[in-house]
Design a protein around this motif. Structure first.
Motif, PDB file in Angstrom:
ATOM      1  N   PHE A 170      -1.877  57.481  75.496  1.00 56.92           N
ATOM      2  CA  PHE A 170      -1.115  58.677  75.111  1.00 56.92           C
ATOM      3  C   PHE A 170       0.325  58.588  75.619  1.00 56.92           C
ATOM      4  CE2 PHE A 170      -0.075  63.255  76.121  1.00 56.92           C
ATOM      5  CZ  PHE A 170       0.144  63.648  74.805  1.00 56.92           C
ATOM      6  N   ILE A 171       0.499  58.187  76.880  1.00 62.64           N
ATOM      7  CA  ILE A 171       1.840  58.044  77.465  1.00 62.64           C
ATOM      8  C   ILE A 171       2.650  57.019  76.665  1.00 62.64           C
ATOM      9  CG2 ILE A 171       3.107  57.176  79.485  1.00 62.64           C
ATOM     10  CD1 ILE A 171       0.754  58.349  81.212  1.00 62.64           C
ATOM     11  N   TYR A 172       2.022  55.906  76.345  1.00 63.23           N
ATOM     12  CA  TYR A 172       2.702  54.829  75.612  1.00 63.23           C
ATOM     13  C   TYR A 172       3.094  55.287  74.209  1.00 63.23           C
ATOM     14  CZ  TYR A 172       3.401  50.059  73.711  1.00 63.23           C
ATOM     15  OH  TYR A 172       3.906  48.925  73.122  1.00 63.23           O
ATOM     16  N   VAL A 173       2.174  55.931  73.510  1.00 68.13           N
ATOM     17  CA  VAL A 173       2.463  56.434  72.156  1.00 68.13           C
ATOM     18  C   VAL A 173       3.581  57.477  72.197  1.00 68.13           C
ATOM     19  CG1 VAL A 173       1.521  57.798  70.242  1.00 68.13           C
ATOM     20  CG2 VAL A 173       0.239  55.854  71.130  1.00 68.13           C
ATOM     21  N   GLU A 174       3.527  58.371  73.170  1.00 68.05           N
ATOM     22  CA  GLU A 174       4.574  59.393  73.292  1.00 68.05           C
ATOM     23  C   GLU A 174       5.931  58.752  73.583  1.00 68.05           C
ATOM     24  OE1 GLU A 174       4.397  62.992  72.883  1.00 68.05           O
ATOM     25  OE2 GLU A 174       2.685  62.168  71.795  1.00 68.05           O
ATOM     26  N   PHE A 175       5.930  57.723  74.423  1.00 66.64           N
ATOM     27  CA  PHE A 175       7.187  57.038  74.725  1.00 66.64           C
ATOM     28  C   PHE A 175       7.747  56.358  73.472  1.00 66.64           C
ATOM     29  CE2 PHE A 175       9.321  53.047  76.173  1.00 66.64           C
ATOM     30  CZ  PHE A 175      10.475  53.654  76.660  1.00 66.64           C
ATOM     31  N   GLN A 191      12.445  61.955  78.293  1.00 66.95           N
ATOM     32  CA  GLN A 191      11.874  62.886  77.310  1.00 66.95           C
ATOM     33  C   GLN A 191      10.357  62.773  77.267  1.00 66.95           C
ATOM     34  OE1 GLN A 191      13.381  63.126  73.306  1.00 66.95           O
ATOM     35  NE2 GLN A 191      15.499  62.898  73.955  1.00 66.95           N
ATOM     36  N   MET A 192       9.857  61.539  77.328  1.00 63.43           N
ATOM     37  CA  MET A 192       8.406  61.334  77.345  1.00 63.43           C
ATOM     38  C   MET A 192       7.807  61.999  78.575  1.00 63.43           C
ATOM     39  SD  MET A 192       5.972  59.560  79.194  1.00 63.43           S
ATOM     40  CE  MET A 192       6.768  58.139  79.929  1.00 63.43           C
TER      41      MET A 192
END
Length: 317
Positions: A170-175, A191-192
Motif C-alpha cells: 500500500f505504501i509503495y503504491v501510494e508513493f 505527500q505519500m
C-alpha cells in the motif's frame, strides 16, 4: 504518462536483470566487485538480461489489469506463470519464493484467491511488493483511498495476506501514484507519508504492526545511514532499501546500480527500485543498450503500450 509507463516496465525488468546474477552476494563482496552493467550467468546460470519472478509476475499483473479488475483471472495468470513459465524471461521459472509457491498451489487446486495467500508472520517476504507497480497506474484516478487500500490488499493477498506485507504494498503504491502526479521525489515522498498516515489514523490496524514502518512513514528514510539499510528478502527491508536508493540518487542507472550493489536480495531490490526510478525518470532516461539487452524487450514494450491504452480508456480507474 507513456514515458512513465514504458519507463516503469523496462525499469523493473532491467533492475531485476542487473540483480539476478549476484543474488545472495554480500554487500562487502559487491563493494569489491560492483555490478555496473547487465552481466550473465552467476548464481542462476542465466544469460545477461534475464529477469526473474519479480518482473514476470509484474507483467502478469499488468496483463490481467488490461482486461479490467478480476482477482480470480489475475490469480490464474499467476498460476500459468508458475506452471508454464508464462511471461518468464525464457518461458520457464527458475526462481519462486516459498510463500508464493504455496499460495499458487492452493489457487491451482481450487482455493479462492481471496484466501490463498500466506498469513503467518514468517510469510512476509517481498513476493507481493515486487509486482505492485502496475497497480499504481491502475489506481491513478481512483480518489477513494479506502478503495485503493482494499484493491491493494486483494491483489497482494493472492500470495501474501499478512498485514505487514499488505501495508508495504500500500505504501509503495501510494508513493508511485503520488510520484506519477507530482514528479518530484522528496515532495512525492512527503505527500505519500501524509496520505498514508492520515488513512492509518482512521483505521483500527494493530499499532505494533504499523510501527514496523516508522522509518518510512514518520522519519525520512533517505537520511538513514547505508549501514542501517538492510536488503534482504523481508518485505520491510525491500521497501526501505528501494525507497532509500531512489531518494539518494538522481538518475535511473545510479538508482538501480545502488540497489543491486547493496547485496542480498539483489534482483528484487533492483526491481522495486527500478520500477519507481523508471516511472520517475521515464524511458528516455534509461540506457537504450540496456533496453535492447533485456530479455523479451519487444514484448515488454508492446505490453506497456497495451496497458497504457487500457488504463487510458477506463474512465473510473
Amino acid at each position: 504518462m507513456q514515458q512513465q509507463v514504458t519507463g516503469a516496465f523496462y525499469g523493473i525488468a532491467i533492475g531485476d536483470a542487473l540483480g539476478v546474477p549476484v543474488e545472495f552476494k554480500t554487500r562487502s563482496y559487491l563493494s569489491e566487485n560492483p555490478i555496473d552493467t547487465l552481466t550473465g550467468y552467476g548464481c542462476w546460470n542465466q544469460p545477461a538480461g534475464t529477469f526473474s519472478d519479480d518482473s514476470s509476475l509484474t507483467f502478469c499483473t499488468a496483463e490481467s489489469l488490461i482486461t479490467g479488475y478480476d482477482i480470480a483471472a489475475m490469480s490464474q495468470i499467476f498460476v500459468r506463470w508458475a506452471q508454464e513459465g508464462y511471461w518468464g524471461a525464457h518461458n520457464e521459472v527458475f526462481d519462486i519464493g516459498h510463500t508464493t509457491r504455496r499460495a499458487l498451489q492452493r489457487v491451482a487446486t481450487g482455493t479462492s484467491p481471496l484466501i490463498s495467500g500466506g498469513f503467518e508472520e514468517f510469510e512476509n517476504g517481498n513476493g507481493a511488493l515486487m509486482r505492485m507497480m502496475p497497480v499504481a497506474f491502475f489506481l491513478a484516478k481512483e480518489n477513494d483511498i479506502h478503495l485503493r487500500y482494499q484493491t491493494v490488499k486483494e491483489i497482494a493477498g493472492i500470495t501474501h495476506q499478512h498485514f505487514r506485507s499488505v501495508l508495504a504494498c500500500f505504501i509503495y503504491v501510494e508513493f508511485l501514484r503520488t510520484l506519477l502526479s507530482t514528479g518530484h521525489l522528496q515532495e512525492s515522498y512527503l505527500q505519500m507519508q501524509r496520505a498514508v498516515n492520515a488513512y492509518l489514523n482512521t483505521q483500527s490496524f494493530n499499532p505494533a504492526e504499523v510501527k514496523h514502518y516508522e522509518r518510512v512513514l514518520l522519519q525520512n528514510i533517505a537520511e538513514i545511514r547505508e549501514q542501517q539499510i538492510h536488503s534482504s528478502g523481508y518485505v520491510l527491508h525491500t521497501l526501505e532499501s528501494s525507497l532509500w536508493c531512489l531518494l539518494n540518487t538522481s538518475d535511473y542507472a545510479s538508482c538501480v546500480l545502488r540497489a543491486v550493489n547493496l547485496g542480498g536480495d539483489t534482483d528484487t531490490t533492483g526491481a522495486v527500485a527500478g520500477a519507481a526510478a523508471g516511472l520517475h525518470y521515464g524511458i528516455n532516461n534509461i540506457s537504450p543498450q540496456w533496453v535492447g539487452q533485456v530479455a523479451k524487450s519487444a514484448e515488454i514494450g508492446q505490453l506497456a503500450n497495451r496497458f497504457m491504452a487500457a488504463i487510458n480508456s477506463t474512465s473510473t480507474q
